[in-house]
Design an enzyme around this catalytic site. Sequence first.
Site, PDB file in Angstrom:
ATOM      1  CB  CYS A  37      -0.905   0.006   1.232  1.00  0.00           C
ATOM      2  SG  CYS A  37      -1.847   1.540   1.401  1.00  0.00           S
ATOM      3  CB  CYS A  55      -2.129   4.685   4.193  1.00  0.00           C
ATOM      4  SG  CYS A  55      -3.539   3.924   3.380  1.00  0.00           S
ATOM      5  CB  SER A  56      -0.236   0.881   6.469  1.00  0.00           C
ATOM      6  OG  SER A  56      -1.219   1.498   7.276  1.00  0.00           O
ATOM      7  CB  CYS A  57      -4.695  -0.787   2.595  1.00  0.00           C
ATOM      8  SG  CYS A  57      -5.343   0.885   2.510  1.00  0.00           S
TER       9      CYS A  57
END
Lengths: 93, 194, 107
Positions: B98, B101-103
């Site tokens: 991702c 962000c950090s999905c």
Amino acid sequence: MSLAPGQAVRVKLEWPETKGPCHIRTPHYLRGRQGVVERRLGSFANPEDLAFARPAAALDLYHVRFDQPAIWGEGHAGDAIVVELFETWLEPA
Amino acid sequence: MNVLEADSGKLLAAVTALLAQKGIVQPPEIAERIAVTDAANPGQGARMVAKAWVDPAYRALMLEDGSKAAEEIGIPMRGMPPLGVLENTPSLHHLVVCTLCSCYPRAVLGYPPFWFKSAAYRARAVRDPRGMLADWGTPIPENVQLRVVDSTADYRWMVLPLRPAGTEGWDEARLAELVRDGDMIGVTVCKVPS
Amino acid sequence: MSNVLPDHDVPRAHHDMGGVSKFMCDAVDTGDHALTEFDRTVDAVRGLLGAKKVMSVDELRRGIEAIPEAEYHRLSYYQRWIRSIADNLMVRGVITEAELRATLEGL
């Protein structure tokens, strides 16, 4: 706008982050790039509005495949990047 | 001073105190939520992978609708983003990142690992995936196509890794023990420990 | 390679990290970094505020992206989150800046 699997599309060459506060889910590296629709993933509320707690319309979300070496001018032939993109960011190529 | 520049620990204490005072979030709810979140871990995804390796109908369901496949073996998916599953084959390897962000497929893998959230991973995975994977000890053969899946929106993605050789006849529980979080993101491949 | 565009020098948002040159030579730190009690608590508060429709994950992201670049990189992952949560609660009018300031001073 409805896009079919296999259809060639282009990501809009727009840079909203240079114009003021915004929240966008289309990575910088894909702007203006040409890809191919893999499939429609469904319909989801527009995050660009959700991020500001505004009423958000449901938009079609597509999985779109891009040639990876073409984006960076380096890499391994045949490699790909696949990204979720909302219909508002895509136009037929 | 900008109030948001306060020490993070103090900011958390003040926010939780105000939320409790206003009747929005009470401390026992926080404790309960932590317990529920801690219960999601890579073992969940590993159970799905092992089942897909031995049960063709389950494999088909998992590739068609990851959320349904997770629910079918008792993994709670309510309120979670839809789960998509990417199948590795002898000629195709998937890598999930991702960049924005950090999905992360938290319902089936738990909290995202430190590396998944790091700037180096987010930058390199889309631009030099083969170099990054080689550094990781996961060289991708020349004749294997690589697909990097940048998780940008409402889906969460996990990889269905290739079943390692030498596991013929193993049952699901034994197979599940082989599968690590990295295998289901594509930074590693599933192996029988030597 | 005809797809390489000349104008990718357009400034980007600092959270938008795909392919950013300054990170390309960094090794990925693949070590385990156990979450702290602080991390888990922030995560749980965010989850509860989402479930209760007080703020969405999209608003969380907007708040994280609004953190000035130097601070964004200085703060840990969940430090960014609590900062965004506090920001959003004020934007939404759930708490006021005066309340937050007073509560911080009273700790």
